[in-house]
Design a protein around this motif. Structure first.
Motif, PDB file in Angstrom:
ATOM      1  N   LYS A  68       0.828  -1.198   0.000  1.00  0.00           N
ATOM      2  CA  LYS A  68       0.000   0.000   0.000  1.00  0.00           C
ATOM      3  C   LYS A  68       0.861   1.247   0.000  1.00  0.00           C
ATOM      4  CE  LYS A  68      -4.020  -1.929   2.376  1.00  0.00           C
ATOM      5  NZ  LYS A  68      -4.910  -1.779   3.540  1.00  0.00           N
ATOM      6  N   ALA A  69       0.260   2.339  -0.492  1.00  0.00           N
ATOM      7  CA  ALA A  69       1.014   3.588  -0.615  1.00  0.00           C
ATOM      8  C   ALA A  69       1.390   4.190   0.726  1.00  0.00           C
ATOM      9  CB  ALA A  69       0.205   4.605  -1.427  1.00  0.00           C
ATOM     10  N   ASN A  70       0.725   3.804   1.797  1.00  0.00           N
ATOM     11  CA  ASN A  70       1.026   4.410   3.097  1.00  0.00           C
ATOM     12  C   ASN A  70       2.194   3.737   3.799  1.00  0.00           C
ATOM     13  OD1 ASN A  70      -0.031   1.978   3.880  1.00  0.00           O
ATOM     14  ND2 ASN A  70      -1.806   2.813   4.954  1.00  0.00           N
ATOM     15  N   ILE A  76      11.409  -1.733   3.931  1.00  0.00           N
ATOM     16  CA  ILE A  76      10.885  -0.480   3.386  1.00  0.00           C
ATOM     17  C   ILE A  76       9.660  -0.033   4.170  1.00  0.00           C
ATOM     18  CG2 ILE A  76       9.840   0.607   1.350  1.00  0.00           C
ATOM     19  CD1 ILE A  76      11.542  -1.345  -0.338  1.00  0.00           C
ATOM     20  N   SER A  77       8.771  -0.975   4.464  1.00  0.00           N
ATOM     21  CA  SER A  77       7.559  -0.656   5.223  1.00  0.00           C
ATOM     22  C   SER A  77       7.901  -0.068   6.578  1.00  0.00           C
ATOM     23  CB  SER A  77       6.712  -1.922   5.394  1.00  0.00           C
ATOM     24  OG  SER A  77       5.581  -1.671   6.196  1.00  0.00           O
ATOM     25  N   ALA A  92      15.596   3.165   2.633  1.00  0.00           N
ATOM     26  CA  ALA A  92      14.427   2.548   2.016  1.00  0.00           C
ATOM     27  C   ALA A  92      14.596   2.457   0.503  1.00  0.00           C
ATOM     28  CB  ALA A  92      13.165   3.332   2.369  1.00  0.00           C
ATOM     29  N   VAL A  93      15.143   3.501  -0.111  1.00  0.00           N
ATOM     30  CA  VAL A  93      15.381   3.485  -1.560  1.00  0.00           C
ATOM     31  C   VAL A  93      16.377   2.385  -1.916  1.00  0.00           C
ATOM     32  CG1 VAL A  93      16.343   4.785  -3.491  1.00  0.00           C
ATOM     33  CG2 VAL A  93      14.789   5.912  -1.885  1.00  0.00           C
ATOM     34  N   ALA A 126       8.953   2.490  -5.776  1.00  0.00           N
ATOM     35  CA  ALA A 126       8.267   3.748  -6.085  1.00  0.00           C
ATOM     36  C   ALA A 126       7.862   4.477  -4.819  1.00  0.00           C
ATOM     37  CB  ALA A 126       7.041   3.471  -6.957  1.00  0.00           C
ATOM     38  N   ASP A 127       7.343   3.752  -3.846  1.00  0.00           N
ATOM     39  CA  ASP A 127       6.937   4.381  -2.586  1.00  0.00           C
ATOM     40  C   ASP A 127       8.137   4.968  -1.854  1.00  0.00           C
ATOM     41  OD1 ASP A 127       4.237   3.899  -2.887  1.00  0.00           O
ATOM     42  OD2 ASP A 127       4.302   1.968  -1.882  1.00  0.00           O
TER      43      ASP A 127
END
Length: 357
Positions: free
Chosen positions: A8-10, A63-64, A85-86, A107-108
């Motif tokens: 999810k985007a969040n 990343i999350s 994260a990247v 992407a996020d």
């Protein structure tokens, strides 16, 4: 590899199919963590990624956790977390290039970079495109696309360019030479801007265009899907009437008009129309234009009228017609046609897509 877990985007993971049963412990911890447990979640995700560096899903857990932790900090203080994260997103894509969730996670991470630079947003948009080609749920893409949209030229560039075009191209400050330079220069600027928007850093233009082409072919894989968007394409074609409308401005002011510009406009239209036809058929598939003209009433009406209006202004110039009223009509009519049809075509396309979806 289960596709039941949706990124999810969040920054959290949400299951579409039995996510609680399949999610690793670190991922569940991030989903349920409060402020006090975010550091613990980040540490756990880092340790899991180190223990199993070949598992791309561990990178997604990391990343999350990093994005969730960064959201509790200011943009300046969270920069190191975002860069980590990247890096994790890039590792995930390298480990699983055929998994759409890996591209969406990258992407996020890129969208969390602050400040949001043009090149970073373009890279995020490219990753979203790759995820769509791999078959991700469309619901997962809309919000990201809105956030990643590279946007238009900055005001500091677009405003002076528009002002110079109006001055030399429309008002004719530099005479025929000014117009001859202004219109190609504006067209070149648009092409350059589209080139930089289409190409993310690290990608060749050819690779970027190939991705866009495959994406459009996937979206418009059937004739029904193509016809849904045909009115918008026909509406955009009405931009061809603009040069003729600009050519009519001197006549409305009772000024002399250029025969050379009229011949150039007629020649440009004669070359451009077949080029657009061939380009659309090659970009999608052979016969696309003919099918749109045969099966979509809006397109069948809009395109012929546009092709009549586009070259109509040079004819009175070559016939040496002097009538300010006629020239004002030749300026206002095509302009009103373009604005009205473009708005109608985009609205009709939007309604058809909503009805079909």
């Amino acid at each position: 590899m289960s596709r039941g877990i949706g990124w999810k985007a969040n920054g959290d993971f949400g299951g579409r199919d039995n996510s609680d049963a399949g999610a690793p412990a670190a991922r569940r911890a991030v989903g349920a963590a409060g402020v006090d447990r975010l550091d613990e979640a980040v540490s756990a995700a880092r340790q899991a990624a180190e223990d199993d560096p070949e598992d791309w899903r561990r990178q997604l857990d990391l990343i999350s956790a990093l994005i969730a932790r960064r959201k509790r900090m200011s943009d300046l203080l969270g920069g190191d977390l975002v860069q980590e994260a990247v890096a994790a997103g890039r590792r995930a894509v390298a480990l699983a290039p055929d998994e759409p969730e890996a591209h969406l996670a990258l992407a996020d991470a890129l969208l969390a970079v602050w400040p949001r630079r043009f090149a970073v947003r373009a890279k995020a948009y490219a990753e979203i495109d790759k995820a769509e080609l791999l078959g991700v749920d469309q619901r997962d893409l809309a919000e990201r696309r809105a956030a990643a949209e590279p946007g238009s030229l900055p005001v500091v560039i677009s405003w002076p360019c528009s002002w110079l075009f109006l001055m030399f191209g429309v008002e004719g400050v530099g005479g025929d030479i000014g117009r001859a330079v202004a219109f190609p220069a504006m067209a070149g600027l648009v092409i350059v801007v589209r080139k930089f928007r289409a190409r993310a850093r690290g990608q060749s233009l050819r690779e970027s265009l190939d991705t866009k082409r495959r994406l459009h072919r996937k979206r418009l894989a059937t004739d029904e899907q193509m016809l849904l968007r045909a009115p918008a394409g026909a509406g955009v074609l009405t931009i061809l009437v603009l040069p003729g409308a600009a050519l009519a401005i001197p006549g409305a002011d009772n000024d002399a008009q250029s025969s050379v510009a009229s011949y150039l406009l007629l020649a440009a239209i004669a070359v451009l129309v077949p080029a657009i036809w061939i380009g659309v058929d090659r970009w999608l598939r052979p016969g696309t234009v003919v099918k749109a003209l045969r099966h979509d009433r809006f397109t069948a009406v809009c395109v012929p009228i546009t092709l009549i209006l586009a070259p109509i202004a040079p004819v009175p110039v070559l016939l040496k017609v002097h009538s300010s009223g006629l020239w004002f009509s030749l300026f206002l009519g095509p302009f009103v046609w373009m604005v009205g049809i473009l708005a109608w075509g985009l609205t009709l396309t939007s309604r058809r897509r909503k009805a079909a979806g």
